[in-house]
Motif scaffolding. Structure first.
Motif, PDB file in Angstrom:
ATOM      1  N   LEU A  57      43.833  35.343  36.058  1.00 30.08           N
ATOM      2  CA  LEU A  57      43.555  35.479  37.483  1.00 30.08           C
ATOM      3  C   LEU A  57      42.829  34.241  38.017  1.00 30.08           C
ATOM      4  O   LEU A  57      41.596  34.136  37.908  1.00 30.08           O
ATOM      5  N   PRO A  58      43.553  33.269  38.581  1.00 31.88           N
ATOM      6  CA  PRO A  58      42.902  32.108  39.174  1.00 31.88           C
ATOM      7  C   PRO A  58      42.305  32.466  40.537  1.00 31.88           C
ATOM      8  O   PRO A  58      42.877  33.268  41.282  1.00 31.88           O
ATOM      9  N   ALA A  59      41.155  31.891  40.854  1.00 33.77           N
ATOM     10  CA  ALA A  59      40.498  32.222  42.125  1.00 33.77           C
ATOM     11  C   ALA A  59      39.834  30.979  42.712  1.00 33.77           C
ATOM     12  O   ALA A  59      39.008  30.343  42.050  1.00 33.77           O
ATOM     13  N   ARG A  60      40.185  30.657  43.940  1.00 37.14           N
ATOM     14  CA  ARG A  60      39.549  29.552  44.660  1.00 37.14           C
ATOM     15  C   ARG A  60      39.150  30.041  46.045  1.00 37.14           C
ATOM     16  O   ARG A  60      39.991  30.420  46.854  1.00 37.14           O
ATOM     17  N   ASN A  61      37.848  30.080  46.301  1.00 30.05           N
ATOM     18  CA  ASN A  61      37.327  30.524  47.605  1.00 30.05           C
ATOM     19  C   ASN A  61      37.872  31.906  47.979  1.00 30.05           C
ATOM     20  O   ASN A  61      38.424  32.103  49.049  1.00 30.05           O
ATOM     21  N   GLU A  62      37.692  32.863  47.072  1.00 27.44           N
ATOM     22  CA  GLU A  62      38.273  34.201  47.243  1.00 27.44           C
ATOM     23  C   GLU A  62      37.219  35.279  47.424  1.00 27.44           C
ATOM     24  O   GLU A  62      37.434  36.430  47.058  1.00 27.44           O
ATOM     25  N   GLU A  63      36.072  34.934  47.989  1.00 23.04           N
ATOM     26  CA  GLU A  63      34.981  35.901  48.104  1.00 23.04           C
ATOM     27  C   GLU A  63      35.357  37.143  48.920  1.00 23.04           C
ATOM     28  O   GLU A  63      34.803  38.222  48.698  1.00 23.04           O
ATOM     29  N   LYS A  64      36.299  37.024  49.835  1.00 25.77           N
ATOM     30  CA  LYS A  64      36.676  38.160  50.672  1.00 25.77           C
ATOM     31  C   LYS A  64      37.575  39.157  49.954  1.00 25.77           C
ATOM     32  O   LYS A  64      37.634  40.335  50.336  1.00 25.77           O
ATOM     33  N   PHE A  65      38.300  38.708  48.932  1.00 27.27           N
ATOM     34  CA  PHE A  65      39.306  39.566  48.302  1.00 27.27           C
ATOM     35  C   PHE A  65      39.042  39.855  46.829  1.00 27.27           C
ATOM     36  O   PHE A  65      39.525  40.854  46.310  1.00 27.27           O
ATOM     37  N   LEU A  66      38.309  38.988  46.154  1.00 27.05           N
ATOM     38  CA  LEU A  66      38.201  39.055  44.699  1.00 27.05           C
ATOM     39  C   LEU A  66      37.634  40.373  44.191  1.00 27.05           C
ATOM     40  O   LEU A  66      38.111  40.920  43.184  1.00 27.05           O
ATOM     41  N   GLY A  67      36.612  40.904  44.859  1.00 21.95           N
ATOM     42  CA  GLY A  67      35.991  42.142  44.407  1.00 21.95           C
ATOM     43  C   GLY A  67      36.981  43.291  44.329  1.00 21.95           C
ATOM     44  O   GLY A  67      37.024  44.025  43.331  1.00 21.95           O
ATOM     45  N   LYS A  68      37.800  43.467  45.363  1.00 21.66           N
ATOM     46  CA  LYS A  68      38.787  44.553  45.376  1.00 21.66           C
ATOM     47  C   LYS A  68      39.823  44.359  44.276  1.00 21.66           C
ATOM     48  O   LYS A  68      40.262  45.329  43.643  1.00 21.66           O
ATOM     49  N   SER A  93      31.153  31.966  47.364  1.00 22.16           N
ATOM     50  CA  SER A  93      30.448  32.754  46.339  1.00 22.16           C
ATOM     51  C   SER A  93      31.387  33.308  45.269  1.00 22.16           C
ATOM     52  O   SER A  93      31.009  34.227  44.533  1.00 22.16           O
ATOM     53  N   THR A  94      32.589  32.765  45.151  1.00 23.61           N
ATOM     54  CA  THR A  94      33.548  33.261  44.159  1.00 23.61           C
ATOM     55  C   THR A  94      32.974  33.243  42.751  1.00 23.61           C
ATOM     56  O   THR A  94      33.069  34.232  42.006  1.00 23.61           O
ATOM     57  N   ALA A  95      32.385  32.119  42.350  1.00 20.93           N
ATOM     58  CA  ALA A  95      31.830  31.990  40.999  1.00 20.93           C
ATOM     59  C   ALA A  95      30.750  33.043  40.748  1.00 20.93           C
ATOM     60  O   ALA A  95      30.677  33.634  39.661  1.00 20.93           O
ATOM     61  N   LYS A  96      29.920  33.295  41.738  1.00 20.50           N
ATOM     62  CA  LYS A  96      28.857  34.288  41.604  1.00 20.50           C
ATOM     63  C   LYS A  96      29.434  35.684  41.416  1.00 20.50           C
ATOM     64  O   LYS A  96      28.948  36.471  40.588  1.00 20.50           O
ATOM     65  N   ILE A  97      30.488  35.995  42.168  1.00 19.54           N
ATOM     66  CA  ILE A  97      31.123  37.315  42.057  1.00 19.54           C
ATOM     67  C   ILE A  97      31.703  37.497  40.656  1.00 19.54           C
ATOM     68  O   ILE A  97      31.537  38.548  40.030  1.00 19.54           O
ATOM     69  N   ILE A  98      32.377  36.466  40.149  1.00 15.89           N
ATOM     70  CA  ILE A  98      32.950  36.552  38.798  1.00 15.89           C
ATOM     71  C   ILE A  98      31.850  36.782  37.770  1.00 15.89           C
ATOM     72  O   ILE A  98      31.965  37.631  36.875  1.00 15.89           O
ATOM     73  N   SER A  99      30.779  36.028  37.900  1.00 17.93           N
ATOM     74  CA  SER A  99      29.671  36.137  36.954  1.00 17.93           C
ATOM     75  C   SER A  99      29.063  37.533  36.962  1.00 17.93           C
ATOM     76  O   SER A  99      28.775  38.111  35.901  1.00 17.93           O
TER      77      SER A  99
END
Length: 402
Positions: A57-68, A93-99
């Motif tokens: 799952l690659p993620a770049r600037n996905e703070e709005k969608f990544l959590g769901k 905050s994508t990296a923070k959400i992943i962490s």
């Protein structure tokens, strides 16, 4: 002068008859695609094994969608899987959400992609970085703006193994959020049922191969043998290019419907929509300027030209036979475009039919987006996507054509 107008009217009428014939074919192909494409969850399950799945799952600037997305993946009923989430140099905050998710759930593996090397597209590099951490026998690629039903991995694995496939891709439900995307997507999607029809992908005698980036699963050995994402590192539409390679190299692949199981965002706003349209044309132009220009004019005539001709034939009525024929042929062509848009909106995209009523405006946006892409390719040979500007000068081939 009257003879010249008659010649013009008859010439335009002949073109419109050709456009009408093309739309009859498109509509028939669209209906066949809806009727005959198999579903992910409708098959006889003969699989007895449950190999480990590595979700990449690659993620770049996905703070709005990544959590769901992560919530839907954590909730899967499949037992043996890992979720490798790659932070692709995000600026939010994508990296923070992943962490945070990784701390709470041992299935999640947090990967910070190293700096992208020259000549790579960002997502392609992120996928390679994730692959290097994968320990599963099967690789499932998905996007951060995608959500999944809790049984989708179980279904995908069972389907893949029951049919002894090397790769499987699922058609998602495309989510839209704004007016411009709602009126534009039906016009673009009508072409997917021809060049990239699941019926063609599933036909071994056809060369067509394609993956939906929001959900495709394949054997790790197959992925390695086709060259991985490194083999398509310069492709801006990497999922299509990778699927094409899998099919061309003789591997067994299948595309299935899964709109009720997987949901993916197509374009998030007007800016994303505009860049998405442009990025379809830049690599095409750099592969062959003549082919790209030809495709542009084909789209121009198929999607848009009948509407202004019909309006002009009404506003400037004439009693000549050629004018009456022009009015009738332009009406028929325009009506067929509307029918195609309505079918796609209602059955394919499951959005309000009212959006299809703006078909002329949606078609115009597509045409202008393609034209902008051509002009950009001619001037700068670059394209902007997800906050990055990519030089396409070394791009040798394209995976997409309309």
């Amino acid at each position: 002068m009257e003879i010249a107008f008659d010649v013009l009217n008859y010439s335009l009428s002949a073109i419109l008859i050709g456009i009408s014939g093309a739309w009859v074919f498109l509509i028939k192909t669209m209906i066949d695609s809806f009727r005959l494409t198999p579903y992910l969850d409708r098959f006889e399950n003969t699989s007895k094994t449950f190999p480990k799945v590595s979700i990449i799952l690659p993620a770049r600037n996905e703070e709005k969608f990544l959590g769901k997305c992560l919530d839907s993946l954590i909730d899967q009923d499949y037992k043996d899987y890992e979720i490798i989430v790659i932070d692709d140099s995000s600026e939010d905050s994508t990296a923070k959400i992943i962490s945070e998710y990784a701390e709470k759930n041992s299935k999640i593996v947090h990967v910070s992609a190293r700096e992208k090397p020259e000549g790579w597209m960002g997502k392609n590099w992120a996928c390679m970085e994730g692959y290097k951490k994968a320990t599963g026998d099967l690789l499932l690629f998905t996007d951060a703006d995608t959500t999944h039903k809790s049984n989708v991995i179980s279904l995908a694995v069972s389907h893949l193994l029951s049919f002894d496939l090397d790769a499987l891709s699922t058609i998602p439900k495309m989510l839209t959020f704004d007016f411009w995307t709602n009126i534009t997507l039906p016009m673009i999607s009508t072409f997917l049922h021809t060049r990239f029809s699941a019926l063609n992908v599933n036909n071994p005698s056809k060369k067509t191969g394609y993956f939906f980036g929001s959900f495709f699963i394949l054997k790790k050995s197959t992925y390695e043998q086709v060259g991985m994402h490194e083999g398509v590192k310069q492709e801006i539409i990497e999922d299509g290019a990778l699927g094409k390679k899998v099919k061309e190299l003789g591997y067994k692949m299948k595309m299935v419907r899964g709109e009720h199981l997987v949901k993916a965002v197509w374009a998030r706003d007007k800016s994303t929509l505009w860049n998405a349209l442009k990025r379809l044309m830049v690599p095409l132009y750099l592969q062959s300027g003549k082919i790209a220009i030809g495709i542009f004019f084909a789209v121009l005539f198929l999607l848009f030209v009948p509407f202004p001709i019909f309006i002009a034939s009404i506003l400037l009525p004439a009693e000549t036979l050629s004018s009456k024929i022009l009015c009738v042929t332009s009406f028929v062509a325009s009506l067929l475009i509307y029918i195609g848009a309505v079918i796609e909106a209602k059955i394919g995209l499951e959005i309000k039919i009212s959006h299809a009523l703006f078909a002329p405006l949606g078609s115009l946006v597509v045409v202008l987006g393609f034209l902008s892409g051509l002009l950009q390719a001619k001037k700068t040979s670059s394209v902007t996507w997800r906050g990055r500007s990519y030089s396409m000068k070394d791009h040798s081939q394209s995976s997409i054509s309309v």
